[in-house]
Design a protein around this motif. Structure first.
Motif, PDB file in Angstrom:
ATOM      1  N   ALA A 256       0.831  -1.203   0.000  1.00  0.00           N
ATOM      2  CA  ALA A 256       0.000   0.000   0.000  1.00  0.00           C
ATOM      3  C   ALA A 256       0.867   1.255   0.000  1.00  0.00           C
ATOM      4  O   ALA A 256       0.571   2.226  -0.709  1.00  0.00           O
ATOM      5  CB  ALA A 256      -0.926  -0.005   1.217  1.00  0.00           C
ATOM      6  N   PHE A 257       1.939   1.230   0.778  1.00  0.00           N
ATOM      7  CA  PHE A 257       2.857   2.379   0.811  1.00  0.00           C
ATOM      8  C   PHE A 257       3.482   2.602  -0.558  1.00  0.00           C
ATOM      9  O   PHE A 257       3.523   3.734  -1.065  1.00  0.00           O
ATOM     10  CB  PHE A 257       3.940   2.134   1.863  1.00  0.00           C
ATOM     11  N   LEU A 258       3.974   1.527  -1.186  1.00  0.00           N
ATOM     12  CA  LEU A 258       4.641   1.662  -2.478  1.00  0.00           C
ATOM     13  C   LEU A 258       3.662   2.050  -3.584  1.00  0.00           C
ATOM     14  O   LEU A 258       4.027   2.754  -4.530  1.00  0.00           O
ATOM     15  CB  LEU A 258       5.344   0.349  -2.829  1.00  0.00           C
ATOM     16  N   GLU A 259       2.410   1.614  -3.454  1.00  0.00           N
ATOM     17  CA  GLU A 259       1.385   1.928  -4.458  1.00  0.00           C
ATOM     18  C   GLU A 259       0.651   3.221  -4.143  1.00  0.00           C
ATOM     19  O   GLU A 259      -0.276   3.609  -4.863  1.00  0.00           O
ATOM     20  CB  GLU A 259       0.392   0.768  -4.546  1.00  0.00           C
ATOM     21  N   LYS A 260       1.058   3.888  -3.053  1.00  0.00           N
ATOM     22  CA  LYS A 260       0.471   5.169  -2.639  1.00  0.00           C
ATOM     23  C   LYS A 260      -1.050   5.066  -2.469  1.00  0.00           C
ATOM     24  O   LYS A 260      -1.822   5.873  -2.981  1.00  0.00           O
ATOM     25  CB  LYS A 260       0.828   6.276  -3.637  1.00  0.00           C
ATOM     26  N   ARG A 261      -1.476   4.038  -1.737  1.00  0.00           N
ATOM     27  CA  ARG A 261      -2.897   3.861  -1.430  1.00  0.00           C
ATOM     28  C   ARG A 261      -3.051   3.589   0.053  1.00  0.00           C
ATOM     29  O   ARG A 261      -2.084   3.328   0.772  1.00  0.00           O
ATOM     30  CB  ARG A 261      -3.489   2.706  -2.249  1.00  0.00           C
ATOM     31  N   ARG A 262      -4.284   3.657   0.525  1.00  0.00           N
ATOM     32  CA  ARG A 262      -4.565   3.367   1.927  1.00  0.00           C
ATOM     33  C   ARG A 262      -4.551   1.850   2.145  1.00  0.00           C
ATOM     34  O   ARG A 262      -5.188   1.107   1.382  1.00  0.00           O
ATOM     35  CB  ARG A 262      -5.932   3.931   2.313  1.00  0.00           C
ATOM     36  N   PRO A 263      -3.844   1.362   3.147  1.00  0.00           N
ATOM     37  CA  PRO A 263      -3.819  -0.082   3.378  1.00  0.00           C
ATOM     38  C   PRO A 263      -5.168  -0.592   3.866  1.00  0.00           C
ATOM     39  O   PRO A 263      -5.921   0.120   4.527  1.00  0.00           O
ATOM     40  CB  PRO A 263      -2.746  -0.258   4.455  1.00  0.00           C
ATOM     41  N   ASP A 264      -5.460  -1.843   3.524  1.00  0.00           N
ATOM     42  CA  ASP A 264      -6.701  -2.495   3.966  1.00  0.00           C
ATOM     43  C   ASP A 264      -6.301  -3.804   4.635  1.00  0.00           C
ATOM     44  O   ASP A 264      -6.413  -4.867   4.056  1.00  0.00           O
ATOM     45  CB  ASP A 264      -7.616  -2.737   2.765  1.00  0.00           C
ATOM     46  N   PHE A 265      -5.821  -3.698   5.872  1.00  0.00           N
ATOM     47  CA  PHE A 265      -5.294  -4.874   6.545  1.00  0.00           C
ATOM     48  C   PHE A 265      -6.365  -5.942   6.758  1.00  0.00           C
ATOM     49  O   PHE A 265      -6.125  -7.120   6.520  1.00  0.00           O
ATOM     50  CB  PHE A 265      -4.683  -4.467   7.893  1.00  0.00           C
ATOM     51  N   ARG A 266      -7.541  -5.539   7.180  1.00  0.00           N
ATOM     52  CA  ARG A 266      -8.576  -6.523   7.455  1.00  0.00           C
ATOM     53  C   ARG A 266      -9.121  -7.133   6.177  1.00  0.00           C
ATOM     54  O   ARG A 266      -9.385  -8.331   6.105  1.00  0.00           O
ATOM     55  CB  ARG A 266      -9.683  -5.885   8.292  1.00  0.00           C
ATOM     56  N   GLY A 267      -9.278  -6.316   5.150  1.00  0.00           N
ATOM     57  CA  GLY A 267      -9.762  -6.841   3.874  1.00  0.00           C
ATOM     58  C   GLY A 267      -8.765  -7.784   3.228  1.00  0.00           C
ATOM     59  O   GLY A 267      -9.136  -8.833   2.690  1.00  0.00           O
ATOM     60  N   ALA A 268      -7.489  -7.440   3.289  1.00  0.00           N
ATOM     61  CA  ALA A 268      -6.461  -8.299   2.707  1.00  0.00           C
ATOM     62  C   ALA A 268      -6.406  -9.638   3.433  1.00  0.00           C
ATOM     63  O   ALA A 268      -6.268 -10.693   2.818  1.00  0.00           O
ATOM     64  CB  ALA A 268      -5.102  -7.600   2.778  1.00  0.00           C
ATOM     65  N   ARG A 269      -6.562  -9.597   4.766  1.00  0.00           N
ATOM     66  CA  ARG A 269      -6.537 -10.832   5.526  1.00  0.00           C
ATOM     67  C   ARG A 269      -7.743 -11.708   5.181  1.00  0.00           C
ATOM     68  O   ARG A 269      -7.615 -12.919   5.004  1.00  0.00           O
ATOM     69  CB  ARG A 269      -6.504 -10.521   7.024  1.00  0.00           C
TER      70      ARG A 269
END
Length: 261
Positions: free
Chosen positions: A241-254
């Protein structure tokens, strides 16, 4: 080029982190170069740590966290601990000269330095839980002594950003100066140090390291937990998310990975 420039000026050693294209985030070789520069400065009057190109330091480079190399990251993490410890173990006063962002591990470098002078445009803050990591090398332990436990937890856990004036009010920095006045301010502090006894400055610094020394076991255990978490779902999502300049979605990714199983 190591990305670290070392210069001796009138008895002081200036260490400049010079990778502005990535906000002076350091890799393993750069961390080792900074350690060597600090250790080689034992005969100087003082050390100045600064960054080039409008940023102080963004901490360890995140470019390989999305597809992590466990052994490479282990070395970067453990060398980062050696770096902050070298700043504290240096027998000479170490000044953080901050112009721009001090983020993540860069903010922890500020915590590790004896003094910090910042320009008005500088900002401070941690990034750990936002990028799939945790700031265990100063921000979760020693910073509480410097700025108070509640504020330190706010900075370490919520990843908020703070202005130079806010950092001054909290006690994270000693002085805020105009954007074009950083070098002159540092030289003023160095001139004051020049008038003092090196022998008794060293004694004062070693004695003042009590809380740092008490925090070192906590740093080592926290680092061990980080190493065990290399390659975790949260690390990969946060780094990507950092490298792609987007907001991380930790719960969705899990949840997505659990569905794939």
């Amino acid at each position: 080029m190591s990305g670290v420039e070392v210069e001796r000026r009138d008895g002081a050693v200036w260490i400049t982190i010079n990778r502005p294209e990535r906000r002076n985030a350091y890799d393993l070789d750069m961390a080792r170069a900074m350690i060597a520069a600090v250790e080689d400065a034992a005969d100087a009057e003082a050390v100045v740590l600064t960054g080039a190109g409008g940023a102080f330091c963004a901490g360890g480079a995140l470019n390989n966290l999305g597809t992590p190399d466990p052994e490479g990251l282990r070395q970067l993490f453990t060398t980062s601990l050696r770096l902050v410890d070298a700043l504290r173990a240096c027998p000479r006063p170490v000044i953080a000269a901050v112009d721009g962002a001090a983020a993540g591990g860069g903010n922890e470098l500020v915590v590790a330095c004896d003094f910090a002078i910042a320009t008005q445009r500088s900002t401070f803050g941690q990034t750990g839980p936002k990028v799939g990591s945790a700031p265990v090398l100063g921000a979760t332990n020693l910073m509480s002594v410097q700025i108070g436990e509640k504020r330190a937890r706010e900075m370490a856990m919520l990843c908020r950003r703070y202005s130079a004036e806010q950092a001054l009010a909290m006690g994270l920095v000693n002085e805020v100066v105009p954007d074009d006045g950083l070098e002159a301010a540092v030289e003023r502090w160095l001139a004051e140090i020049h008038q003092l006894s090196p022998r008794y400055l060293e004694i004062a610094k070693i004695s003042a390291n009590q809380w740092w020394n008490l925090s070192k076991d906590n740093m080592s255990s926290g680092l061990g937990m980080l190493i065990q978490a290399i390659g975790s779902e949260d690390m990969i999502e946060g780094a990507n998310a950092f490298l792609e300049k987007r907001r991380p979605d930790f719960r969705g990714a899990r949840s997505a990975r659990e569905d794939e199983r």
